[in-house]
Design an enzyme around this catalytic site. Structure first.
Site, PDB file in Angstrom:
ATOM      1  N   ASP A  57      -0.317 -39.322  22.359  1.00  0.00           N
ATOM      2  CA  ASP A  57      -1.547 -38.684  21.854  1.00  0.00           C
ATOM      3  C   ASP A  57      -1.730 -39.098  20.394  1.00  0.00           C
ATOM      4  O   ASP A  57      -0.974 -38.660  19.526  1.00  0.00           O
ATOM      5  CB  ASP A  57      -1.394 -37.165  21.972  1.00  0.00           C
ATOM      6  CG  ASP A  57      -2.689 -36.416  21.648  1.00  0.00           C
ATOM      7  OD1 ASP A  57      -3.670 -37.052  21.225  1.00  0.00           O
ATOM      8  OD2 ASP A  57      -2.703 -35.173  21.813  1.00  0.00           O
TER       9      ASP A  57
ATOM     10  N   ASP B  18     -10.039 -38.324  19.430  1.00  0.00           N
ATOM     11  CA  ASP B  18      -8.825 -37.659  19.897  1.00  0.00           C
ATOM     12  C   ASP B  18      -8.682 -38.014  21.375  1.00  0.00           C
ATOM     13  O   ASP B  18      -9.486 -37.586  22.202  1.00  0.00           O
ATOM     14  CB  ASP B  18      -8.971 -36.140  19.698  1.00  0.00           C
ATOM     15  CG  ASP B  18      -7.684 -35.386  20.022  1.00  0.00           C
ATOM     16  OD1 ASP B  18      -6.694 -36.034  20.413  1.00  0.00           O
ATOM     17  OD2 ASP B  18      -7.682 -34.141  19.904  1.00  0.00           O
TER      18      ASP B  18
ATOM     19  N   HIS C 151     -11.164 -28.826  22.700  1.00  0.00           N
ATOM     20  CA  HIS C 151     -11.733 -28.227  21.485  1.00  0.00           C
ATOM     21  C   HIS C 151     -12.895 -29.053  20.944  1.00  0.00           C
ATOM     22  O   HIS C 151     -12.997 -30.256  21.222  1.00  0.00           O
ATOM     23  CB  HIS C 151     -10.646 -28.117  20.399  1.00  0.00           C
ATOM     24  CG  HIS C 151      -9.859 -29.383  20.227  1.00  0.00           C
ATOM     25  ND1 HIS C 151     -10.213 -30.379  19.348  1.00  0.00           N
ATOM     26  CD2 HIS C 151      -8.729 -29.836  20.865  1.00  0.00           C
ATOM     27  CE1 HIS C 151      -9.349 -31.369  19.435  1.00  0.00           C
ATOM     28  NE2 HIS C 151      -8.432 -31.084  20.348  1.00  0.00           N
TER      29      HIS C 151
ATOM     30  N   HIS D  60      -9.925 -29.441  14.969  1.00  0.00           N
ATOM     31  CA  HIS D  60     -10.279 -28.255  15.767  1.00  0.00           C
ATOM     32  C   HIS D  60     -11.363 -27.512  14.988  1.00  0.00           C
ATOM     33  O   HIS D  60     -11.067 -26.823  14.018  1.00  0.00           O
ATOM     34  CB  HIS D  60      -9.071 -27.337  15.967  1.00  0.00           C
ATOM     35  CG  HIS D  60      -8.016 -27.896  16.871  1.00  0.00           C
ATOM     36  ND1 HIS D  60      -7.396 -27.177  17.863  1.00  0.00           N
ATOM     37  CD2 HIS D  60      -7.471 -29.139  16.952  1.00  0.00           C
ATOM     38  CE1 HIS D  60      -6.511 -27.935  18.498  1.00  0.00           C
ATOM     39  NE2 HIS D  60      -6.540 -29.132  17.948  1.00  0.00           N
TER      40      HIS D  60
ATOM     41  N   GLU E 134      -9.396 -32.188  27.110  1.00  0.00           N
ATOM     42  CA  GLU E 134      -8.004 -32.526  27.451  1.00  0.00           C
ATOM     43  C   GLU E 134      -7.451 -31.503  28.423  1.00  0.00           C
ATOM     44  O   GLU E 134      -7.756 -30.315  28.345  1.00  0.00           O
ATOM     45  CB  GLU E 134      -7.134 -32.615  26.197  1.00  0.00           C
ATOM     46  CG  GLU E 134      -7.041 -31.360  25.367  1.00  0.00           C
ATOM     47  CD  GLU E 134      -6.199 -31.557  24.108  1.00  0.00           C
ATOM     48  OE1 GLU E 134      -5.152 -32.213  24.184  1.00  0.00           O
ATOM     49  OE2 GLU E 134      -6.603 -31.047  23.046  1.00  0.00           O
TER      50      GLU E 134
ATOM     51  N   GLU F  36      -6.717 -37.105  27.969  1.00  0.00           N
ATOM     52  CA  GLU F  36      -7.735 -36.559  27.043  1.00  0.00           C
ATOM     53  C   GLU F  36      -8.749 -37.632  26.655  1.00  0.00           C
ATOM     54  O   GLU F  36      -8.404 -38.803  26.502  1.00  0.00           O
ATOM     55  CB  GLU F  36      -7.020 -36.049  25.791  1.00  0.00           C
ATOM     56  CG  GLU F  36      -7.941 -35.516  24.707  1.00  0.00           C
ATOM     57  CD  GLU F  36      -7.169 -35.008  23.485  1.00  0.00           C
ATOM     58  OE1 GLU F  36      -7.736 -34.200  22.730  1.00  0.00           O
ATOM     59  OE2 GLU F  36      -6.012 -35.433  23.290  1.00  0.00           O
TER      60      GLU F  36
END
Length: 479
Positions: A252, A263, A332, A340, A365, A460
């Site tokens: 990640d 992300d 998020h 976030h 994700e 994700e």
């Protein structure tokens, strides 16, 4: 003798007439040529005219022969000059062809990516037209109304165009992410230390994103959580952990341009016995992406994800498990320089009824587990991030003040890890870092783990809720 001269004169006359006819034709053909050639033609025609009249009138036999000889000489000179002109034109043609070739070479001189990747994405696409992600139509509303009108609405197109610079930043960061992960998949293998994996990945990522302070760089530390550890693990200096054949490793990592964060995560396994687990989580993530859209309730996305993930069963070492979504891990919303930014996308039913809005970016994700489907803090902390909303807080420790300056200059409100502080030349900073955490200026994010012996997987993507369509900006050929 006289008879021979007369015969010569008669033979030359048709040649002269033919020459005159040719001259007239050439003059017509060369009308569009340069002024220099036109002048030359006029001079030649003037010189030819007296010879023609003398010949027609027949002013004495000797004079006629002299005129004929002059005319022949004139024609020979004319032919030579034309040959020279032709050579000059040919040279010019060759020169212009060379110039054209040079220009073409310049156009073709767009850089291609090296192996291993080292050319920054901004240099691969110098015109700034970065590859788009997967563009999808928004899902129909609850009452069945289609969202297809958004793609043709002039108003929405104008709004979309107004934010083109922002979308472009996301796309540049996403292209860097795609190329880095393709590179990582080509060499990651059992027996490598986690530190080596992370540093090689981050070095490549820094090159491709063309790291430049807070304007471009890594958005957060590389997560490489293994097996029952689901998230927020990256090795600290001296960590001897080695990747094994039977491990399930979640890679990640994030990139950003001007704070526009990508992300995106995937799971690496070497043993095929985990394939079904990975398939379940990948399907759940894609279902969440498909369900997401403008005015969609976040709780509805979570419910759909859970339904898909729990429909899978996996058999590992002779034991069958139902794949469980990890209920206290979420997707998020993403803000500028804020990973976030306030809204959470649950992966189980019963979440908040807040709706997604136009212009937002989300990380969708999902985490699947063979354990109990919940995580807790465990192991040594490596991830930290400055509190986005913190105001001025008085700091007494000089070392803590210094460390905060280092964090502000190099990371701002983006996440960082201890290895990155080491890279900045910092040492003996743990007490100062603890002090900043105690004051609430910096928040620690320790590794999140399910029960020992369980296996967790993650997939994700980052999506953009554009006015005209939904763009899965980090989508690639791999997943």
């Amino acid at each position: 003798m006289m008879a021979e001269l007369q015969q010569l004169q008669h033979e030359a006359q048709p040649e002269l007439l033919n020459g005159d006819d040719l001259n007239a034709g050439r003059e017509d053909a060369d009308a569009a040529e340069s002024v220099k050639k036109k002048r030359r033609k006029k001079k030649k025609s003037k010189a030819a005219a007296p010879a023609g009249t003398h010949e027609a009138e027949g002013d004495g036999e000797a004079g006629g022969v002299g005129d004929v000889m002059k005319q022949l000489e004139q024609q020979t000179l004319e032919d030579k000059e034309k040959e020279e002109d032709g050579e000059e034109d040919g040279d010019e043609g060759e020169n212009s062809a060379v110039k054209r070739k040079k220009k073409k070479k310049k156009k073709k001189g767009v850089k291609g990516q090296t192996d291993p990747p080292s050319v920054p994405i901004c240099e691969l696409y110098p015109n700034g037209d970065f590859p788009k992600g997967e563009e999808c139509e928004y899902p129909p509303s609850k009452d069945g109304r289609s969202a297809a009108w958004r793609t043709t609405s002039e108003e929405k197109r104008v709004l979309d165009k107004a934010n083109e610079e922002m979308w472009s930043d996301f796309r540049q960061a996403a292209e860097a992410h795609r190329q880095v992960r393709t590179y990582v998949k080509s060499w990651i293998k059992p027996g490598m230390t986690m530190i080596d994996i992370c540093e090689r990945l981050e070095d490549c990522s820094r090159r491709l994103i063309k790291e430049n302070g807070l304007k471009a760089g890594l958005a957060f530390p590389t997560g490489c959580s293994i097996n029952h550890c689901a998230a927020h693990y990256t090795p600290n200096a001296g960590d001897p952990t080695v990747l094994c054949y039977d491990d399930v490793c979640k890679i990640d990592f994030g990139t950003h341009i001007n704070g526009r964060i990508i992300d995106c995560a995937f799971t690496v396994t070497f043993n095929p016995k985990y394939d079904r687990l990975l398939e379940a989580v990948r399907d759940a993530t894609n279902t969440g992406i498909k369900c997401a859209g403008i005015d969609v309730r976040l709780c509805d996305v979570g419910e759909t994800i859970q339904e898909v993930m729990e429909s899978y069963e996996v058999e590992i070492d002779g034991k069958t498990y139902q794949v469980k979504p990890i209920r206290n891990l979420n997707g998020h919303s993403i803000g500028q320089y804020r990973i976030h930014s306030g809204k959470t996308v649950p992966i189980v039913k019963g979440g908040e009824a807040t709706r997604m809005e136009e212009g937002e970016a989300y990380a969708i994700e999902t985490f699947g587990s063979t354990g109990r489907g919940a995580v807790h803090d465990d192991m040594e902390c490596s991830h930290y991030m400055k509190n986005f909303n913190v105001g001025h807080v008085p700091i007494r420790l000089p070392r803590a003040k210094h460390l905060l300056n280092v964090i502000n200059e190099n990371f701002g409100t983006l996440a960082f890890c201890r290895r990155w502080l080491d890279r900045q030349g910092e040492s003996k900073y743990l007490m100062a870092l603890k002090n900043l955490c105690d004051l609430g200026i910096v928040d620690p994010y320790p590794p999140l783990c399910d029960t020992k012996g369980s296996y967790t997987a993650q997939y994700e993507h980052t999506i953009l809720l554009r006015p005209t369509c939904k763009e899965v900006v980090s989508r690639g050929d791999d997943y």
